[in-house]
Each structure stands twice: as C-alpha cells, then as structure tokens.
Design an enzyme around this catalytic site. Structure first.
Site, PDB file in Angstrom:
ATOM      1  N   ASP A 204      58.333 -51.970 -55.182  1.00 37.27           N
ATOM      2  CA  ASP A 204      57.808 -51.917 -53.819  1.00 37.27           C
ATOM      3  C   ASP A 204      58.938 -51.687 -52.804  1.00 37.27           C
ATOM      4  O   ASP A 204      59.994 -52.313 -52.905  1.00 37.27           O
ATOM      5  CB  ASP A 204      57.122 -53.263 -53.524  1.00 37.27           C
ATOM      6  N   GLU A 264      58.863 -46.915 -55.218  1.00 27.34           N
ATOM      7  CA  GLU A 264      58.111 -46.525 -54.032  1.00 27.34           C
ATOM      8  C   GLU A 264      59.144 -46.403 -52.925  1.00 27.34           C
ATOM      9  O   GLU A 264      59.691 -47.402 -52.475  1.00 27.34           O
ATOM     10  CB  GLU A 264      57.061 -47.571 -53.647  1.00 27.34           C
TER      11      GLU A 264
HETATM   12  C1  GLC Z   1      54.363 -51.259 -49.966  1.00 26.23           C
HETATM   13  C2  GLC Z   1      52.981 -51.576 -50.508  1.00 26.23           C
HETATM   14  C3  GLC Z   1      52.124 -52.026 -49.376  1.00 26.23           C
HETATM   15  C4  GLC Z   1      52.738 -53.275 -48.772  1.00 26.23           C
HETATM   16  C5  GLC Z   1      54.192 -53.051 -48.374  1.00 26.23           C
HETATM   17  C6  GLC Z   1      54.908 -54.344 -48.114  1.00 26.23           C
HETATM   18  O1  GLC Z   1      54.361 -50.183 -49.113  1.00 26.23           O
HETATM   19  O2  GLC Z   1      52.461 -50.461 -51.197  1.00 26.23           O
HETATM   20  O3  GLC Z   1      50.807 -52.272 -49.781  1.00 26.23           O
HETATM   21  O4  GLC Z   1      52.011 -53.658 -47.655  1.00 26.23           O
HETATM   22  O5  GLC Z   1      54.918 -52.403 -49.381  1.00 26.23           O
HETATM   23  O6  GLC Z   1      55.124 -55.040 -49.310  1.00 26.23           O
END
Ligand code: GLC
Ligand code: CA
Length: 541
Positions: A204, A264
């Site tokens: 994340d 991500e």
């Molecule tokens: C990422 C996740 C999202 C979350 C954010 C904070 O972007 O995909 O759902 O709110 O991180 O953890």
C-alpha cells in the site's frame, strides 16, 4: 514448463475486498469463512491468485487500511485458524494468495501509537511516528499547512504542543521509516505471513514511506509545485525508499518459490514506477495507465507500448488494471462522456448525465478481453466479472469512506465500488449473507447476480470464465507484435503462437483478421468486428 518462481509474471489476480465479498454468519460483514465457502467459484472463474485487501484488526476508519495489529485477523471477520483454512482451500484449488500490507501508517489504535501518546515528546515511543512541535508559543498551530489525502490538515495535535503527521485520515498516523525498529518489525510481519503460506504482498502507498522532513518544512504550495517528473519530491517517491524494498527482497528470496510483491505507487511517470518493479525491489508495480486512459485506440496503444518497454527494461512483466476498491468501476466510467468530472457526477447521485449502461458494459467487456490478451498480469476487482456498475446513489447516511466526512460532505468517496456482491437474485442481501449487507445493494443487482449469470451463456460471468480458460491455453511467451496497417480506431496485435487480439474502439464495423474466432466480447456478424468489441483468433492450421 514455466519456472514456478515466475508464476506471477502472467497471472490473473482477483482482488477480494473481504468485507464485501461473502458473509458467512449474517452480520452484514463479509468474512474469511465466506471467502473459503466461495473458493469453488474462484476456481471455476479460473484465476491464478487472490489479492486480499486488509483483513487485520481495525476500527475501519479507512476500510481496514488503518491496521491495529499486522499479525492477526480482525475478529469481526475471522480468526487466524480460519485464515489458515482459507489458505488451505485456496491452495487445494491451485490458487495463490497475495495479502495487502500497509507500511506507511498504522492505525491510531496500534499498540505503538498508544505507547507514543502515553510517552513524552522526544521519547523512543514517539520516534516510531512523525511527531513535530507545532508553530506558535505553545505549539498551538500545525507544523505546516499540509493537507491530508482525505481532506483537512495532515497534522493532528496531541495536547502537549506536539502534532503527528497523517497523510491519510487522522486515524492513520504515518510511521517513521528512519527508525530501525519500524523496519525490523515489518520484516517480522512479512515473514509471519510468508511462513503461513502467503505467496506475495500488495504494498500500500509504496512510494510514501520515506520523507524528507528537514526544517524548514515547505508549504503545501511548494510541495504542489514540486512536480518535475524526475524531480526529488519531499514526501513521495524518494530514491531512499528502494533501500527498504531491497531488504524486503532479501527476505522474499529466502523462500522457495520466492515471495512476490506488487507496489501500489501512483508516481508521476511510468519511468519512475519501473524502479519499484525491479528484481532487487518489489518485483512488480501496478500500472494504472489503462485505468486512467480514455476509451481510445491511440491512447491504449501508446500505454501498452510504453509499459511493455518499461517492464522489459526493469526485467519484470507489466500489470493491467481497470478497477479496484479506490476508483469508479470501469463499466460505469465507460458509460459516461469523455472527460467527465466523476466526483461531481457522484455528488449528483449519478443522475446527470445518466450513464449509458449498455454501452459502458459493452466497452468494459471489450477492454477486459484486450487486457487479458496482453503479456503480463491482469488484476481483476471482485464484481467486475459480473459487470457490476458503480453504485452512485448510496444513501448519504450509509457512506463509510472517510473522504465523505473529511471533505465536509463535498466528496462522496469510494463506497460505490465497495457494495457487497450479489450471489443470488433474491434474499435480504442477494445471497451475500442472510441479513442486510453493511452497504445497501441496489435492486438492479438481482439481475446481475452470480446465480442469474451462471444460467446465461452470454453473461459477463460466462465471458470471463471462457476468457480465463482460453488465456490459460493460449498464453505463451511474453512477446507482442503489432499488426501492420490497422485503422486508427482499431488495436490489433499478435502473441507468440499466433494468437491474435483485435479491438474495435470505433463505431464502423472493422474487418476481422484471418483465423478462427476463439472468443468475442459481443456477437460478431457478417465476418466483421462491430464497434466497441474485442475478438481473439487463432491460426486455422
Ligand atoms: C491506498 C489504498 C486505499 C487507502 C490508502 C491509505 O491507496 O488502496 O484504499 O485508503 O492507501 O492506506
Ligand atoms: Ca460476517
């Protein structure tokens, strides 16, 4: 026989948002036994792996991305023993498991954060987070004017002149990755899950861990202006973050097969993203370029070319994504006019303009077949195999996304893509559970249910099942060769072995290339490919 260590390179990964997948005990919240009970469905769908969004103990201030304890299961959705049962069932069905890991922030209920609040300024407990003294004689003003991702200030006061940084909700205090204890604890967490049979990790906000907080802190305007694609940003995508992932990679490579990871990282250029995907780093990174692209052949071709080249240069494979738990579902995006402001559209409950549902679904099906024909791995989001639309008119009192409150009710947030799946066409929550679901489902979910689509050979579910089965049969080496002389509104390429994929983004029917049609996203007529349609063909001999 492909190297088992490379299983992820061309995998189809299905994202499960656990609270909205299947509820086994009727409390309205999807859970791990619910997932276990649906493993047969996943096997029939034909996915190679499941990515599980956070299932850790959490107050759900941000749908589970506020983790209280990284090495346990949320009692609301299961136990560690039930986690193990789920892993066993998935393994028996030949499905691997990727779990979400949230390293940028803990929740404010994590034992470390409680200890930090109880300890004095400057203590080792506070050093695990990002505490700074506020401005003003008593520290009564925030250390900077930074705004958080979900709205409001990125700093929260703790009552003694100190403030802590939260790039997301106040319930998500940012960790200090300069602190060795933080690094070691995450290595322990990764080993904990890897030892339990987890095959990989989705990381994340992988680009946010390392921050330069040398005083004086820049203003938000200065941060915003710092947008050179390759410039050094103070808070995001800093080069030093890759030192962390090198350590993770060393741990992953101690397993057989090595554990995988996918970053991500919403970074500013595809070229920066490739660094997260390097073999001595996480190995793979999400490529959101198709998700962001308009339904346009030239744009798609450019995105595909660029990402295949970048993936090759980073010795990885590309990833393709159209939907996830953070964005408006793609069947709905494609049903709306180009360039529309989706946030404003959601605020109007999706009424103006009304989506062209049929066209959206037609394009979504065509897009998915295109992505599934590409070299690399494709990430599917639960419910897209049913062609689920975004639920744009959720009652305001049902909204759970912190964005809704933090934006002062000016932005609805992401609940519309997180509505629980319809498994049957009747029942209090269409078979999701035996009681009402935690987010209400619209009446239209009845006809989109798994039950209904399993009985219909032309359904989106039937198409996904056929596509995944054919892909398994046809997928070979990772190459791609563009067809020569195609129309501007047509994308056509050939894969090793002679498998051809052609998509018509326009309105006028396009000629079909030679070969036997294996599959098409809409019926073909008169030997041509209609608009908004993809077909796969294989050589006839
Ligand atoms: C990422 C996740 C999202 C979350 C954010 C904070 O972007 O995909 O759902 O709110 O991180 O953890
Ligand atoms: Ca439940």
């Amino acid at each position: 026989m492909p190297d088992p260590a490379e299983w992820w390179r061309q995998a189809v990964v299905y994202q499960i948002y656990p609270r909205s997948f299947a509820d086994s005990n009727g409390d309205g919240i999807g859970d791990l036994p619910g997932i276990t009970s649906r493993v047969e469905y996943l096997r029939q769908l034909g996915v190679d792996a499941v990515w599980l969004s956070p299932f850790y103990p959490s107050a759900l201030a941000d749908g589970g991305y506020d983790v209280d304890d990284y090495r346990d299961v949320d009692p609301k959705i299961g136990t560690l023993a039930q986690f193990d049962e789920m892993v066993t069932a998935l393994k028996a069905a030949g499905i691997r498991l990727i779990v979400d890991i949230v390293p940028n922030h803990t929740s404010n209920r994590h034992e470390w954060f409680r200890a930090a609040l109880a300890a004095a300024p400057g203590s080792p407990e506070r050093d695990r987070y990002v505490f700074r003294r506020g401005e003003g004689p008593n520290g009564e003003r925030p250390p900077s004017d930074w705004t958080a991702q979900f709205g409001g200030s990125a700093w929260e006061p703790v009552g003694d002149g100190q403030w802590y940084l939260h790039m997301f909700a106040p319930e998500q205090p940012d960790l200090n990755w300069e602190n060795r204890e933080v690094r070691d604890d995450f290595l322990k967490t990764l080993a904990f899950w890897a030892d339990r049979g987890v095959d990989g990790f989705r990381v994340d906000v992988a680009n946010a861990l390392v921050k330069d907080l040398t005083p004086p802190l820049p203003s938000q305007a200065e941060l915003d202006a710092d947008d050179l694609p390759d410039g050094v940003h103070r808070l995001l995508d800093r080069d030093e973050v890759h030192d962390i992932y090198k350590e993770w990679r060393e741990l992953f490579d101690r397993y057989d097969p090595p554990r995988t990871a996918v970053a991500e990282a919403w970074v500013r250029s595809a070229h920066r993203r490739a660094r997260y995907a390097s073999p001595d780093g996480l190995g793979q990174a999400f490529n959101f370029d198709l998700l962001l692209a308009e339904w346009d052949a030239t744009e798609f071709r450019k995105v595909i070319e660029e990402n295949l080249a970048l993936a090759a240069s980073a010795a990885t494979s590309s990833t393709w994504v159209f939907s996830n738990h953070d964005v408006v579902r793609h069947a709905t995006r494609y049903a709306l006019p180009t360039g529309i402001d989706l946030k404003a559209w959601l605020m109007g409950d999706g009424a103006t303009p009304p989506p062209d549902v049929e066209r959206g679904l037609r394009r979504a099906r065509a897009a998915t077949l295109l992505a599934l024909a590409l070299p690399g791995s494709t990430y599917l989001y639960q419910g897209e195999e049913l062609g689920l639309p975004e639920v744009a008119d959720l009652p305001r009192e049902a909204l759970q996304d912190p964005t809704w409150i933090r934006s002062g009710h000016t932005e609805k947030g992401r609940d519309g893509c997180r509505v629980p799946l319809p498994w049957t066409s009747s029942g209090p929550s269409f078979g999701f559970g035996t009681g009402p679901a935690h987010l209400p489902q619209p009446a239209g979910f009845a006809e989109l249910s798994v039950e209904r689509q399993e009985a219909d050979d032309t359904s989106t579910l039937a198409l996904y099942r056929r596509a995944l089965a054919q892909r398994r049969r046809l997928q070979t080496a990772e190459g791609l060769e563009w067809a020569a002389d195609t129309r501007d509104d047509v994308v056509e390429f050939r894969r090793p072995g002679g498998w051809t994929c052609i998509t018509n983004f326009g309105d006028a029917p396009a000629p079909l290339p030679r070969g036997r049609v294996v599959l098409s996203s809409a019926p073909l007529s008169g030997g041509t490919l209609p608009g908004d349609t993809t077909a796969w063909l294989e050589p006839t001999d």
